[in-house]
Design a protein around this motif. Structure first.
Motif, PDB file in Angstrom:
ATOM      1  N   ASP A  39       0.825  -1.205   0.000  1.00  0.00           N
ATOM      2  CA  ASP A  39       0.000   0.000   0.000  1.00  0.00           C
ATOM      3  C   ASP A  39       0.865   1.262   0.000  1.00  0.00           C
ATOM      4  O   ASP A  39       1.993   1.260   0.490  1.00  0.00           O
ATOM      5  CB  ASP A  39      -0.897   0.027   1.238  1.00  0.00           C
ATOM      6  N   ARG A  40       0.286   2.325  -0.557  1.00  0.00           N
ATOM      7  CA  ARG A  40       0.879   3.677  -0.533  1.00  0.00           C
ATOM      8  C   ARG A  40       2.246   3.744  -1.202  1.00  0.00           C
ATOM      9  O   ARG A  40       3.088   4.582  -0.877  1.00  0.00           O
ATOM     10  CB  ARG A  40       0.955   4.205   0.910  1.00  0.00           C
ATOM     11  N   PHE A  41       2.470   2.875  -2.133  1.00  0.00           N
ATOM     12  CA  PHE A  41       3.700   2.887  -2.924  1.00  0.00           C
ATOM     13  C   PHE A  41       3.658   4.050  -3.910  1.00  0.00           C
ATOM     14  O   PHE A  41       2.615   4.360  -4.482  1.00  0.00           O
ATOM     15  CB  PHE A  41       3.819   1.562  -3.680  1.00  0.00           C
ATOM     16  N   ILE A  42       4.805   4.699  -4.116  1.00  0.00           N
ATOM     17  CA  ILE A  42       4.926   5.770  -5.105  1.00  0.00           C
ATOM     18  C   ILE A  42       6.095   5.456  -6.024  1.00  0.00           C
ATOM     19  O   ILE A  42       7.196   5.158  -5.550  1.00  0.00           O
ATOM     20  CB  ILE A  42       5.151   7.140  -4.443  1.00  0.00           C
ATOM     21  N   ALA A  43       5.860   5.507  -7.327  1.00  0.00           N
ATOM     22  CA  ALA A  43       6.931   5.357  -8.316  1.00  0.00           C
ATOM     23  C   ALA A  43       6.924   6.577  -9.225  1.00  0.00           C
ATOM     24  O   ALA A  43       5.891   6.908  -9.819  1.00  0.00           O
ATOM     25  CB  ALA A  43       6.753   4.084  -9.122  1.00  0.00           C
TER      26      ALA A  43
ATOM     27  N   VAL B 257       9.543  -9.471  -7.836  1.00  0.00           N
ATOM     28  CA  VAL B 257       9.901  -8.435  -6.868  1.00  0.00           C
ATOM     29  C   VAL B 257       8.756  -8.281  -5.873  1.00  0.00           C
ATOM     30  O   VAL B 257       7.591  -8.207  -6.283  1.00  0.00           O
ATOM     31  CB  VAL B 257      10.171  -7.073  -7.561  1.00  0.00           C
ATOM     32  N   THR B 258       9.075  -8.247  -4.595  1.00  0.00           N
ATOM     33  CA  THR B 258       8.089  -7.976  -3.546  1.00  0.00           C
ATOM     34  C   THR B 258       8.485  -6.702  -2.824  1.00  0.00           C
ATOM     35  O   THR B 258       9.618  -6.567  -2.359  1.00  0.00           O
ATOM     36  CB  THR B 258       8.007  -9.135  -2.540  1.00  0.00           C
ATOM     37  N   ILE B 259       7.541  -5.772  -2.725  1.00  0.00           N
ATOM     38  CA  ILE B 259       7.791  -4.459  -2.136  1.00  0.00           C
ATOM     39  C   ILE B 259       6.786  -4.219  -1.021  1.00  0.00           C
ATOM     40  O   ILE B 259       5.572  -4.405  -1.212  1.00  0.00           O
ATOM     41  CB  ILE B 259       7.689  -3.355  -3.205  1.00  0.00           C
ATOM     42  N   GLY B 260       7.271  -3.792   0.145  1.00  0.00           N
ATOM     43  CA  GLY B 260       6.405  -3.539   1.291  1.00  0.00           C
ATOM     44  C   GLY B 260       5.624  -2.237   1.177  1.00  0.00           C
ATOM     45  O   GLY B 260       5.702  -1.507   0.188  1.00  0.00           O
ATOM     46  N   ASP B 261       4.880  -1.927   2.239  1.00  0.00           N
ATOM     47  CA  ASP B 261       4.082  -0.703   2.281  1.00  0.00           C
ATOM     48  C   ASP B 261       4.974   0.532   2.388  1.00  0.00           C
ATOM     49  O   ASP B 261       6.093   0.475   2.914  1.00  0.00           O
ATOM     50  CB  ASP B 261       3.138  -0.717   3.490  1.00  0.00           C
ATOM     51  N   ASP B 262       4.462   1.652   1.898  1.00  0.00           N
ATOM     52  CA  ASP B 262       5.078   2.974   2.093  1.00  0.00           C
ATOM     53  C   ASP B 262       6.479   3.089   1.493  1.00  0.00           C
ATOM     54  O   ASP B 262       7.330   3.830   2.000  1.00  0.00           O
ATOM     55  CB  ASP B 262       5.119   3.331   3.581  1.00  0.00           C
ATOM     56  N   VAL B 263       6.722   2.383   0.412  1.00  0.00           N
ATOM     57  CA  VAL B 263       7.996   2.464  -0.301  1.00  0.00           C
ATOM     58  C   VAL B 263       7.850   3.474  -1.436  1.00  0.00           C
ATOM     59  O   VAL B 263       6.793   3.604  -2.046  1.00  0.00           O
ATOM     60  CB  VAL B 263       8.404   1.079  -0.853  1.00  0.00           C
ATOM     61  N   GLU B 264       8.934   4.211  -1.721  1.00  0.00           N
ATOM     62  CA  GLU B 264       8.957   5.125  -2.857  1.00  0.00           C
ATOM     63  C   GLU B 264      10.170   4.833  -3.734  1.00  0.00           C
ATOM     64  O   GLU B 264      11.248   4.523  -3.221  1.00  0.00           O
ATOM     65  CB  GLU B 264       8.990   6.586  -2.385  1.00  0.00           C
ATOM     66  N   VAL B 265       9.977   4.950  -5.043  1.00  0.00           N
ATOM     67  CA  VAL B 265      11.050   4.702  -6.012  1.00  0.00           C
ATOM     68  C   VAL B 265      11.121   5.896  -6.956  1.00  0.00           C
ATOM     69  O   VAL B 265      10.110   6.328  -7.512  1.00  0.00           O
ATOM     70  CB  VAL B 265      10.797   3.404  -6.803  1.00  0.00           C
ATOM     71  N   GLY B 266      12.329   6.431  -7.154  1.00  0.00           N
ATOM     72  CA  GLY B 266      12.519   7.622  -7.955  1.00  0.00           C
ATOM     73  C   GLY B 266      12.522   7.364  -9.447  1.00  0.00           C
ATOM     74  O   GLY B 266      12.529   6.215  -9.918  1.00  0.00           O
ATOM     75  N   ALA B 267      12.562   8.442 -10.199  1.00  0.00           N
ATOM     76  CA  ALA B 267      12.513   8.380 -11.656  1.00  0.00           C
ATOM     77  C   ALA B 267      13.713   7.626 -12.214  1.00  0.00           C
ATOM     78  O   ALA B 267      14.842   7.761 -11.738  1.00  0.00           O
ATOM     79  CB  ALA B 267      12.472   9.791 -12.232  1.00  0.00           C
ATOM     80  N   ASN B 268      13.445   6.795 -13.217  1.00  0.00           N
ATOM     81  CA  ASN B 268      14.473   6.067 -13.964  1.00  0.00           C
ATOM     82  C   ASN B 268      15.259   5.070 -13.114  1.00  0.00           C
ATOM     83  O   ASN B 268      16.359   4.669 -13.502  1.00  0.00           O
ATOM     84  CB  ASN B 268      15.443   7.034 -14.653  1.00  0.00           C
TER      85      ASN B 268
END
Length: 368
Positions: free
Chosen positions: A168-172, A220-231
């Protein structure tokens, strides 16, 4: 528009003066107008605040707010934390309409959560599940059987690979790639690289070699509240998944290779590169351009200075720097010694000249 009282409530701080002031935007103090909220959270901004025309401001703890001619103010003890609250309150994010845009392609068995928005030309593959209130911007692709949590934001051009599982609340940010194949290849015979690694430099007899792909069966497994930047890119695991722990934040242009296991609340800054099979603990900070070798372990609460190259295990709580990375105090001692080296060499040359001259002089005296 917003009121000063609303911002005070967000920050958990009292309003001093008139909380009913209606404001249009946040602004730097020197250019803030009567309808702006001036952000002057350090005494260094006092002169700039006087130069502006703000009626309301957020100031440093203990500031004499009335001396600036303000009608209202909020005092905060921690400037950057206050900045986080203010920007969150005033950032509405990208404007997207709830529902599926007519130009988007959504496979029939994909499940779209309540209140989600799917933007123009997005492609949602078979078996995909997208959570409630997710926002999927233009040109995003989500491959088959991916799971996307609630309140996720995928900005334009993001690519999500097959079977990726995102909390949840992931931002890419734009053009991030989550779940591309890992960079994993092998030669039929032992390669020169393998021999050089074993011998620390000797490739042995040079011969032709060809590379054979090792496919990525994991994801790939990603937890809650993770953010990943451009490129940035996070590769699939070979058999098990590459994993990113809850709350970890990843900057632009970061490469995370296959089979990595990254803990919770880590901070990976721009141009960090992590080779495959490495385990990174919780609350680790890797500053810009840090490189991490494959198949090593980095403990909890490690901090690595910018440009460091980590080739071997780092224990819990260590602060490292340099290439190869060593404890920061050791690196600083090495750097100081390096800076002294030119002068030391000059001194050595002078001493050598004196010794040589004295030696020749003694020899001449003996001859006479």
């Amino acid at each position: 528009m917003f009121t000063l009282a609303h911002i005070a409530e967000v920050l958990g701080q009292p309003v001093l003066g008139d909380g009913s002031l209606t404001l249009h935007r946040a602004a730097e103090p020197a250019v803030a107008g009567p309808d702006d909220l001036a952000l002057a959270m350090s005494p260094d901004y006092a002169d700039a605040l006087n130069a502006g025309q703000a009626r309301a401001a957020i100031l440093w703890d203990g500031a004499d707010w009335e001396s600036f001619g303000l009608r209202g103010a909020i005092l905060v003890p921690r400037a950057r934390l206050a900045m986080a609250g203010v920007t969150a309150a005033l950032d509405s994010g990208p404007r997207m309409n709830i529902g599926v845009h007519p130009s988007a392609i959504v496979e029939k068995d994909a499940i779209i959560g309540e209140g989600a928005a799917i933007g123009p030309l997005a492609v949602i593959g078979a078996g995909v599940r997208i959570g409630a209130r997710a926002r999927i911007a233009a040109h995003v692709t989500i491959a088959e059987d991916a799971l996307i949590g609630d309140d996720v934001l995928l900005m334009s051009g993001v690519r999500i690979g097959s079977r990726v599982n995102i909390g949840d609340r992931f931002i890419a940010q734009p053009n991030a790639v989550i779940g591309g194949d890992g960079f994993s290849f092998v030669t039929p015979e032992e390669s020169g690289v393998e021999r050089a690694r074993k011998t620390l430099g000797d490739q042995g007899d040079i011969s032709e070699q060809r590379w054979i792909r090792i496919h990525s069966l994991g994801s790939v497994t990603i937890g809650d509240d993770v953010e990943v930047g451009a490129n940035s890119a996070i590769d699939k695991g070979t058999v098990a998944d590459t994993t990113i722990g809850r709350g970890t934040k990843i900057d632009n242009h970061v490469q995370i290779g296959h089979n990595n296991r990254i803990g919770e609340d880590c901070l990976l800054c721009g141009h960090v590169g992590i080779a495959g099979g490495t385990t990174i603990g919780n609350r680790v900070v890797l500053a810009g351009k840090v490189g991490v070798n494959d198949n090593i372990t980095i403990g909890n609460d490690v901090v690595a200075g910018g440009g460091s190259d980590i080739y071997s295990r780092v224990r819990d709580g260590e602060v490292v720097m340099g290439s190869p990375a060593v404890k920061m105090e050791t690196n600083m001692a090495m750097y100081r010694a390096l800076r002294r080296l030119p002068r030391a060499l000059e001194q050595l040359a002078s001493l050598r000249a004196i010794v040589m001259k004295k030696g020749l002089g003694d020899g001449n005296d003996d001859k006479t």
